[in-house]
Design an enzyme around this catalytic site. Structure first.
Site, mmCIF file in Angstrom:
data_model
loop_
_atom_site.group_PDB
_atom_site.id
_atom_site.type_symbol
_atom_site.label_atom_id
_atom_site.label_comp_id
_atom_site.label_asym_id
_atom_site.label_seq_id
_atom_site.Cartn_x
_atom_site.Cartn_y
_atom_site.Cartn_z
ATOM 1 N N ARG A 96 -8.220 -0.908 4.477
ATOM 2 C CA ARG A 96 -7.333 0.100 3.893
ATOM 3 C C ARG A 96 -5.973 -0.503 3.533
ATOM 4 N NH1 ARG A 96 -6.052 4.567 7.611
ATOM 5 N NH2 ARG A 96 -4.700 4.923 5.833
ATOM 6 N N LYS A 107 0.833 -1.213 0.000
ATOM 7 C CA LYS A 107 0.000 0.000 0.000
ATOM 8 C C LYS A 107 0.862 1.254 0.000
ATOM 9 C CE LYS A 107 -1.782 1.705 4.005
ATOM 10 N NZ LYS A 107 -1.553 3.147 4.190
ATOM 11 N N ASN A 108 1.853 1.294 0.900
ATOM 12 C CA ASN A 108 2.621 2.526 1.068
ATOM 13 C C ASN A 108 3.572 2.807 -0.083
ATOM 14 O OD1 ASN A 108 1.250 2.963 3.382
ATOM 15 N ND2 ASN A 108 2.966 2.563 4.784
ATOM 16 N N ASP A 157 4.666 0.522 11.772
ATOM 17 C CA ASP A 157 3.456 -0.122 11.248
ATOM 18 C C ASP A 157 3.344 -1.596 11.656
ATOM 19 O OD1 ASP A 157 2.744 2.233 10.108
ATOM 20 O OD2 ASP A 157 3.140 1.655 8.042
ATOM 21 N N ARG A 202 -0.775 14.785 12.947
ATOM 22 C CA ARG A 202 0.046 14.368 11.797
ATOM 23 C C ARG A 202 0.316 15.582 10.939
ATOM 24 N NH1 ARG A 202 -1.539 8.522 9.342
ATOM 25 N NH2 ARG A 202 0.451 8.080 8.373
ATOM 26 N N PRO A 203 1.197 16.461 11.436
ATOM 27 C CA PRO A 203 1.409 17.721 10.744
ATOM 28 C C PRO A 203 2.075 17.523 9.380
ATOM 29 C CG PRO A 203 2.939 17.491 12.590
ATOM 30 C CD PRO A 203 2.062 16.284 12.599
ATOM 31 N N ILE A 204 1.988 18.556 8.532
ATOM 32 C CA ILE A 204 2.651 18.490 7.225
ATOM 33 C C ILE A 204 3.614 19.674 7.064
ATOM 34 C CG2 ILE A 204 0.935 17.104 5.986
ATOM 35 C CD1 ILE A 204 -0.152 19.811 4.871
ATOM 36 N N ASP A 205 4.079 20.198 8.217
ATOM 37 C CA ASP A 205 4.957 21.372 8.169
ATOM 38 C C ASP A 205 6.224 21.126 7.340
ATOM 39 O OD1 ASP A 205 5.250 19.589 10.445
ATOM 40 O OD2 ASP A 205 6.939 20.821 11.054
ATOM 41 N N ILE A 227 7.757 6.784 16.790
ATOM 42 C CA ILE A 227 7.408 7.531 15.571
ATOM 43 C C ILE A 227 6.143 8.359 15.744
ATOM 44 C CG2 ILE A 227 7.004 7.366 13.072
ATOM 45 C CD1 ILE A 227 9.782 6.382 13.870
ATOM 46 N N ARG A 229 -5.525 10.354 4.399
ATOM 47 C CA ARG A 229 -4.694 11.509 4.730
ATOM 48 C C ARG A 229 -3.389 11.524 3.955
ATOM 49 N NH1 ARG A 229 -7.632 10.350 9.110
ATOM 50 N NH2 ARG A 229 -8.994 12.065 9.728
ATOM 51 N N CYS A 277 -6.032 13.293 13.116
ATOM 52 C CA CYS A 277 -5.728 11.950 12.629
ATOM 53 C C CYS A 277 -5.782 10.882 13.691
ATOM 54 C CB CYS A 277 -4.364 11.957 11.995
ATOM 55 S SG CYS A 277 -3.928 10.369 11.397
HETATM 56 C C1 UD1 Z 1 4.232 6.916 6.355
HETATM 57 C C2 UD1 Z 1 3.382 5.677 6.161
HETATM 58 C C3 UD1 Z 1 2.896 5.166 7.502
HETATM 59 C C4 UD1 Z 1 4.067 4.938 8.425
HETATM 60 C C5 UD1 Z 1 4.954 6.176 8.521
HETATM 61 C C6 UD1 Z 1 6.235 5.964 9.322
HETATM 62 C C7 UD1 Z 1 2.359 5.999 4.003
HETATM 63 C C8 UD1 Z 1 1.111 6.234 3.236
HETATM 64 N N1 UD1 Z 1 2.239 6.037 5.338
HETATM 65 O O1 UD1 Z 1 3.396 7.906 6.956
HETATM 66 O O2 UD1 Z 1 2.182 3.948 7.291
HETATM 67 O O3 UD1 Z 1 3.589 4.633 9.713
HETATM 68 O O4 UD1 Z 1 5.338 6.603 7.187
HETATM 69 O O5 UD1 Z 1 6.950 4.899 8.781
HETATM 70 O O6 UD1 Z 1 3.408 5.747 3.434
HETATM 71 N N2 UD1 Z 1 5.916 14.687 10.893
HETATM 72 C C9 UD1 Z 1 5.932 16.024 11.221
HETATM 73 N N3 UD1 Z 1 5.829 16.949 10.215
HETATM 74 C C10 UD1 Z 1 5.713 16.601 8.901
HETATM 75 C C11 UD1 Z 1 5.703 15.226 8.573
HETATM 76 C C12 UD1 Z 1 5.803 14.282 9.583
HETATM 77 O O7 UD1 Z 1 6.030 16.377 12.392
HETATM 78 O O8 UD1 Z 1 5.623 17.483 8.033
HETATM 79 C C13 UD1 Z 1 6.022 13.665 11.973
HETATM 80 C C14 UD1 Z 1 4.740 12.830 12.093
HETATM 81 O O9 UD1 Z 1 3.778 13.463 12.880
HETATM 82 C C15 UD1 Z 1 5.246 11.562 12.712
HETATM 83 C C16 UD1 Z 1 6.641 11.424 12.117
HETATM 84 O O10 UD1 Z 1 6.996 12.713 11.624
HETATM 85 O O11 UD1 Z 1 5.340 11.688 14.099
HETATM 86 C C17 UD1 Z 1 6.726 10.409 10.996
HETATM 87 O O12 UD1 Z 1 5.851 10.744 9.978
HETATM 88 P P1 UD1 Z 1 6.109 10.391 8.447
HETATM 89 O O13 UD1 Z 1 7.378 9.639 8.295
HETATM 90 O O14 UD1 Z 1 5.911 11.626 7.659
HETATM 91 O O15 UD1 Z 1 4.903 9.381 8.178
HETATM 92 P P2 UD1 Z 1 3.866 9.425 7.005
HETATM 93 O O16 UD1 Z 1 4.543 9.761 5.722
HETATM 94 O O17 UD1 Z 1 2.675 10.220 7.426
#
Ligand code: UD1
Length: 417
Positions: free
Chosen positions: A398, A22-23, A306, A121-124, A328, A92, A116
């Site tokens: 999912r 999936k990922n 995961d 789950r920020p996207i900063d 994480i 998301r 979330c």
């Molecule tokens: C992806 C996977 C998810 C997996 C995760 C970690 C997909 C669709 N999802 O999620 O299954 O659990 O990797 O291996 O591939 N963070 C921030 N700011 C940001 C982005 C992330 O603070 O802009 C933080 C998140 O809140 C979290 C950590 O970084 O605590 C890891 O997140 P990230 O590696 O981005 O996970 P995803 O890409 O959301």
């Protein structure tokens, strides 16, 4: 509302095939946006998140259809740049379309992926990296209105944490940007390498994916290609937990064994025999389960977050006390209350979970709280006395292709009602 009904205490034995990841499939489908003409993605799993990604492609004007285990995407009709709010909410991780749509159309409008199931789950990191590449972002009422008037430009990006999604978004944006992008402290997950390999197949020039520093030389445009999605390492780990908790013996095929190198030692510590050969993992848990000292979830190549919930479920039946540290996500123990309803003995405090193994588990009515947490209920139910009914199983769908079908083929009593 569909539920899974499981009669526990059946040893699982036999062979299971691991489906596509999936990922990996989701960023690859986003990557199709960048490729002119037609792309065929083989080994693309039939999962609700994949269907949602296909609906996003259709909303953008692409022709997206399934043929057996492949998804065919033709981007000739691509002209829309906004992703509907309901699709952003449904999945998301659809935020990864942002980099791809900007790369192809120079603008993109989508809603903020919001609160979330795994905590904030920020996207900063996504946003600040894209801004560095020239993207202008207006945020109003939860809608991100993005444009890049003079085109995306390559630059140096250093992440404070190796975020998987942010690394993917930047790779997608950088593939057709002007000049070279270097990502420092990039995520090293195998799904990142799969995305880079796929884009390179489409004509991109991405080097060192799978390492901490990724170099992307922007090219003028990408073309369609044929590509096979990598196997799902989390599904493999889930099946391993199913074998472990039932004292069973499984051979899992179509696996990329190098992707689960951090998972195998944990099952060996539990007392399972694990062998890998070619694209197979064989696991035998005949001699009962032992507790493990400490599992710490980490970015790849560490133990995957995961796989935390399903491994926790297996440890509920191990002899002794195990400890898990979740590094994480902030709120990734939501399965615990439901596991406890079935007789598990688990205490959590912040990042730490302490699991006291028990001899007997009991069937109960439980509710999936999130995708992997939902799978952990299935694992526990396989070893519980009596009947378990799991609701909210759309969350499990999912990430697992008809989980009841694969598990019943190796001896589980599980059905969807
Ligand atoms: C992806 C996977 C998810 C997996 C995760 C970690 C997909 C669709 N999802 O999620 O299954 O659990 O990797 O291996 O591939 N963070 C921030 N700011 C940001 C982005 C992330 O603070 O802009 C933080 C998140 O809140 C979290 C950590 O970084 O605590 C890891 O997140 P990230 O590696 O981005 O996970 P995803 O890409 O959301």
């Amino acid at each position: 509302m569909q539920r899974l009904v499981i009669e526990g205490e059946n040893k699982l034995t036999g062979e299971l095939v691991c489906h596509g990841a999936k990922n990996a499939a989701l960023p690859l489908l986003a990557g199709c946006v960048l490729a002119k003409g037609e792309t065929a993605l083989h080994n693309c799993p039939r999962l609700s998140d994949v269907f949602a990604a296909c609906r996003i492609l259709s909303c953008l004007g692409c022709d997206c259809k399934r043929e057996a285990d492949s998804v065919l995407v033709n981007t000739d009709g691509l002209l829309h740049f906004d992703v509907p709010d309901d699709l952003m909410r449904e999945m998301r991780s659809s935020i990864v379309f942002l980099g791809a749509i900007l790369g192809r159309l120079g603008k993109c409008k989508l809603s903020f992926p919001g609160g979330c199931e795994l905590g904030p789950r920020p996207i900063d990191m996504h946003i600040s990296a894209l801004k560095k590449m020239g993207v202008q972002i207006n945020e109003e009422h939860g809608v991100l209105d993005c444009s890049v008037p003079s085109g995306l430009v390559g630059t140096n990006i250093t992440f404070s944490f190796p975020s998987v999604g942010a690394t993917e978004n930047v790779i997608l944006a950088a593939a057709t940007a002007k000049g070279t992008t270097v990502i420092h402290n990039a995520a090293r997950e195998p799904e990142i390498t799969d995305l880079a390999n796929f884009l390179n197949c489409c004509g991109a020039r991405i080097a060192n994916a799978g390492e901490s520093t990724i170099v992307i030389e922007g090219v003028k445009e990408l073309h369609g290609c044929e590509y096979s999605v990598m196997p799902d390492r989390i599904v493999t780990a889930t099946y391993m937990s199913a074998a472990a908790i039932t004292g069973g013996e499984l051979n899992i095929t179509k696996v990329r064994t190098s992707d689960i190198e951090a998972v195998i030692p944990v099952f060996e510590q539990m007392g399972c025999s694990v062998y890998t050969y070619n694209d197979n993992v064989y696991i035998n848990a005949r001699h009962g389960l032992k507790a493990v000292k400490t599992i710490r979830t980490m970015p790849y190549p560490g133990f995957p977050t995961d796989a935390q919930a399903t491994t926790m479920a297996a440890l509920c039946k191990a002899n002794g006390t195990s400890v898990i540290v979740e590094n994480i996500f902030e709120n990734r123990y939501r399965q615990v209350d439901e596991l406890v309803r079935m007789g598990a003995k688990i205490k959590t405090e912040g990042k730490v979970a302490i699991i006291d193994g028990v001899k007997r588990l009991y069937g109960a009515n439980v509710r999936a709280t999130d995708l992997r947490g939902g799978a952990s209920l299935v694992i526990l139910a396989l070893a519980a006395e009596g009947k378990t009914e799991i609701s909210d199983i759309h969350l499990i769908d999912r990430g697992y292709e008809m989980i009841e079908k694969s598990l019943s083929s190796v001896g589980a009593k599980i059905k969807r009602v």
